[in-house]
Design a protein around this motif. Sequence first.
Motif, PDB file in Angstrom:
ATOM      1  N   VAL A  79       0.839  -1.200   0.000  1.00 52.51           N
ATOM      2  CA  VAL A  79       0.000   0.000   0.000  1.00 52.51           C
ATOM      3  C   VAL A  79       0.876   1.253   0.000  1.00 52.51           C
ATOM      4  CG1 VAL A  79      -1.793   1.284   1.224  1.00 52.51           C
ATOM      5  CG2 VAL A  79      -1.819  -1.225   1.238  1.00 52.51           C
ATOM      6  N   ALA A  80       0.516   2.194  -0.864  1.00 53.99           N
ATOM      7  CA  ALA A  80       1.214   3.480  -0.929  1.00 53.99           C
ATOM      8  C   ALA A  80       0.211   4.609  -0.757  1.00 53.99           C
ATOM      9  CB  ALA A  80       1.942   3.632  -2.260  1.00 53.99           C
ATOM     10  N   GLY A  81       0.633   5.622  -0.028  1.00 56.77           N
ATOM     11  CA  GLY A  81      -0.122   6.865   0.060  1.00 56.77           C
ATOM     12  C   GLY A  81       0.563   7.910  -0.799  1.00 56.77           C
ATOM     13  N   SER A  82      -0.137   8.399  -1.815  1.00 54.52           N
ATOM     14  CA  SER A  82       0.436   9.407  -2.707  1.00 54.52           C
ATOM     15  C   SER A  82       0.062  10.810  -2.240  1.00 54.52           C
ATOM     16  CB  SER A  82      -0.062   9.196  -4.141  1.00 54.52           C
ATOM     17  OG  SER A  82       0.451   8.010  -4.690  1.00 54.52           O
ATOM     18  N   HIS A  83       0.949  11.732  -2.463  1.00 58.50           N
ATOM     19  CA  HIS A  83       0.806  13.151  -2.128  1.00 58.50           C
ATOM     20  C   HIS A  83       1.022  13.389  -0.628  1.00 58.50           C
ATOM     21  CE1 HIS A  83      -0.377  14.287  -6.158  1.00 58.50           C
ATOM     22  NE2 HIS A  83      -1.290  13.328  -6.153  1.00 58.50           N
ATOM     23  N   LEU A  84       0.020  13.082   0.204  1.00 53.78           N
ATOM     24  CA  LEU A  84       0.129  13.260   1.660  1.00 53.78           C
ATOM     25  C   LEU A  84       0.494  14.692   2.025  1.00 53.78           C
ATOM     26  CD1 LEU A  84       2.117   9.979   2.520  1.00 53.78           C
ATOM     27  CD2 LEU A  84      -0.367  10.291   2.391  1.00 53.78           C
ATOM     28  N   THR A  85       0.015  15.653   1.245  1.00 57.76           N
ATOM     29  CA  THR A  85       0.444  17.038   1.449  1.00 57.76           C
ATOM     30  C   THR A  85      -0.116  17.653   2.724  1.00 57.76           C
ATOM     31  OG1 THR A  85      -1.352  17.813   0.018  1.00 57.76           O
ATOM     32  CG2 THR A  85       0.794  17.471  -1.003  1.00 57.76           C
ATOM     33  N   SER A  86      -1.230  17.139   3.229  1.00 58.67           N
ATOM     34  CA  SER A  86      -1.758  17.711   4.473  1.00 58.67           C
ATOM     35  C   SER A  86      -0.776  17.540   5.625  1.00 58.67           C
ATOM     36  CB  SER A  86      -3.107  17.077   4.831  1.00 58.67           C
ATOM     37  OG  SER A  86      -2.955  15.723   5.217  1.00 58.67           O
ATOM     38  N   MET A  87       0.125  16.553   5.524  1.00 55.79           N
ATOM     39  CA  MET A  87       1.113  16.359   6.585  1.00 55.79           C
ATOM     40  C   MET A  87       2.027  17.565   6.725  1.00 55.79           C
ATOM     41  SD  MET A  87       2.187  12.337   6.205  1.00 55.79           S
ATOM     42  CE  MET A  87       3.240  12.418   7.659  1.00 55.79           C
ATOM     43  N   HIS A  88       2.165  18.347   5.657  1.00 55.49           N
ATOM     44  CA  HIS A  88       2.979  19.566   5.710  1.00 55.49           C
ATOM     45  C   HIS A  88       2.383  20.568   6.690  1.00 55.49           C
ATOM     46  CE1 HIS A  88       4.592  23.471   4.390  1.00 55.49           C
ATOM     47  NE2 HIS A  88       5.587  22.808   3.832  1.00 55.49           N
ATOM     48  N   SER A  89       1.051  20.519   6.846  1.00 59.09           N
ATOM     49  CA  SER A  89       0.358  21.510   7.668  1.00 59.09           C
ATOM     50  C   SER A  89      -0.056  20.976   9.036  1.00 59.09           C
ATOM     51  CB  SER A  89      -0.895  22.004   6.923  1.00 59.09           C
ATOM     52  OG  SER A  89      -0.548  22.589   5.684  1.00 59.09           O
ATOM     53  N   VAL A  95       1.756  14.440  14.198  1.00 59.95           N
ATOM     54  CA  VAL A  95       2.647  13.732  13.279  1.00 59.95           C
ATOM     55  C   VAL A  95       3.552  12.763  14.029  1.00 59.95           C
ATOM     56  CG1 VAL A  95       4.579  14.029  11.666  1.00 59.95           C
ATOM     57  CG2 VAL A  95       2.573  15.501  11.492  1.00 59.95           C
ATOM     58  N   SER A  96       3.907  13.097  15.275  1.00 59.30           N
ATOM     59  CA  SER A  96       4.748  12.192  16.062  1.00 59.30           C
ATOM     60  C   SER A  96       4.030  10.881  16.357  1.00 59.30           C
ATOM     61  CB  SER A  96       5.173  12.867  17.373  1.00 59.30           C
ATOM     62  OG  SER A  96       4.086  12.958  18.290  1.00 59.30           O
ATOM     63  N   LYS A  97       2.707  10.882  16.284  1.00 60.67           N
ATOM     64  CA  LYS A  97       1.922   9.648  16.401  1.00 60.67           C
ATOM     65  C   LYS A  97       1.722   9.003  15.035  1.00 60.67           C
ATOM     66  CE  LYS A  97      -2.887   8.197  16.791  1.00 60.67           C
ATOM     67  NZ  LYS A  97      -4.286   8.664  16.890  1.00 60.67           N
ATOM     68  N   LEU A  98       1.469   9.833  14.023  1.00 60.69           N
ATOM     69  CA  LEU A  98       1.080   9.325  12.710  1.00 60.69           C
ATOM     70  C   LEU A  98       2.207   8.572  12.009  1.00 60.69           C
ATOM     71  CD1 LEU A  98      -0.901   9.169  10.323  1.00 60.69           C
ATOM     72  CD2 LEU A  98      -0.080  11.436   9.616  1.00 60.69           C
ATOM     73  N   ILE A  99       3.390   9.148  11.971  1.00 58.72           N
ATOM     74  CA  ILE A  99       4.478   8.521  11.213  1.00 58.72           C
ATOM     75  C   ILE A  99       4.823   7.135  11.760  1.00 58.72           C
ATOM     76  CG2 ILE A  99       6.929   8.708  10.626  1.00 58.72           C
ATOM     77  CD1 ILE A  99       6.525  11.644  10.066  1.00 58.72           C
ATOM     78  N   PRO A 100       4.901   6.928  13.075  1.00 55.84           N
ATOM     79  CA  PRO A 100       5.125   5.557  13.552  1.00 55.84           C
ATOM     80  C   PRO A 100       4.016   4.588  13.145  1.00 55.84           C
ATOM     81  CG  PRO A 100       5.677   7.119  15.278  1.00 55.84           C
ATOM     82  CD  PRO A 100       5.023   7.906  14.180  1.00 55.84           C
ATOM     83  N   LEU A 101       2.767   5.053  13.081  1.00 50.80           N
ATOM     84  CA  LEU A 101       1.679   4.191  12.616  1.00 50.80           C
ATOM     85  C   LEU A 101       1.898   3.789  11.158  1.00 50.80           C
ATOM     86  CD1 LEU A 101      -1.518   5.896  14.115  1.00 50.80           C
ATOM     87  CD2 LEU A 101      -0.435   3.770  14.864  1.00 50.80           C
ATOM     88  N   MET A 102       2.334   4.739  10.350  1.00 53.62           N
ATOM     89  CA  MET A 102       2.601   4.453   8.942  1.00 53.62           C
ATOM     90  C   MET A 102       3.753   3.461   8.797  1.00 53.62           C
ATOM     91  SD  MET A 102       2.252   8.367   7.502  1.00 53.62           S
ATOM     92  CE  MET A 102       2.733   7.954   5.819  1.00 53.62           C
ATOM     93  N   ALA A 103       4.802   3.665   9.589  1.00 55.46           N
ATOM     94  CA  ALA A 103       5.953   2.761   9.526  1.00 55.46           C
ATOM     95  C   ALA A 103       5.565   1.358   9.985  1.00 55.46           C
ATOM     96  CB  ALA A 103       7.093   3.312  10.380  1.00 55.46           C
ATOM     97  N   GLU A 104       4.776   1.279  11.034  1.00 49.96           N
ATOM     98  CA  GLU A 104       4.322  -0.017  11.552  1.00 49.96           C
ATOM     99  C   GLU A 104       3.498  -0.764  10.514  1.00 49.96           C
ATOM    100  OE1 GLU A 104       0.847  -0.616  14.512  1.00 49.96           O
ATOM    101  OE2 GLU A 104       2.642  -0.447  15.762  1.00 49.96           O
ATOM    102  N   ALA A 105       2.734  -0.025   9.721  1.00 47.72           N
ATOM    103  CA  ALA A 105       1.883  -0.636   8.695  1.00 47.72           C
ATOM    104  C   ALA A 105       2.657  -1.003   7.432  1.00 47.72           C
ATOM    105  CB  ALA A 105       0.741   0.313   8.341  1.00 47.72           C
TER     106      ALA A 105
END
Length: 272
Positions: A79-89, A95-105
């Motif tokens: 699975v890939a998430g393309s763009h993900l530009t909202s993470m910039h804002s 984000v400190s919670k989100l990125i580890p969830l993405m890495a775990e997945a």
Amino acid sequence: TALENLTRALDRGVDVVGGIPHFERTMRDGAESVRLLCEIAEKRGLMVDMHCDESDDPLSRHVETLAYETTRLGLQGRVAGSHLTSMHSMDNYYVSKLIPLMAEAGLHAIPNPLINIMLQGRHDTYPKRRGQTRVRELRDAGITVGFGSDCVMDPWYSLGKADMLDVAFMGLHVGQLSSRADMRWCFDAVTVNSAAIMGLEGYGLEVGCDANFIRLQADDPIEAIRLRAHRLNTVRGGRIIASAPCVEHVLDMPGRPLTLEASNYAPKGNSG
């Protein structure tokens, strides 16, 4: 309906399931679309490439749902998430919670630097956001990041020419990836990383790999990006299918060389 059209396309051989949850009418509808599309991919044994959170809205958080569904359905690495530009804002705490969830997945990330820098921040006056996702943070968390182009010549971006060196050049600048190691990594982001995300077999330069490659007029990967290097040969299946002569400029300047080749001015030594 959209679901019927998707089913018909998959039945005809489309081998990646896509979606665009932030275009749904509500956040709940977007989350439901992620669930449904991932379940379809799981049942058919397919990969997922989700246009996800291509927005300046920090509350557009469908990538969190995508990470959850990836783990729930055992789709890690597919699975890939393309763009993900909202993470910039987004705020750094979330984000400190989100990125580890993405890495775990085992989620992959595909920023699209040219179109992201063109479209994002349009509602801003100043300061104006760059809009590209958090490339460095995603990479450093162990997430495979591959730069994409997204558009070539369409209403969203009419200046594209399917040139991945242009993509790497823009991604490097927008992400401020200016160390030698970071610049070298940007070349990987349009080559080996993207091949890994797509699950390409036989990719690479090792003996036994498919002989599909482009020969560049450059001494190293960083120079290839700096110059957006001239293409000398395109090889497909071991056969040269396109060629061009080496580019050399003729000078008429007293005391200077008669000819100049830009790639000769690459810094010498270790490019890494």
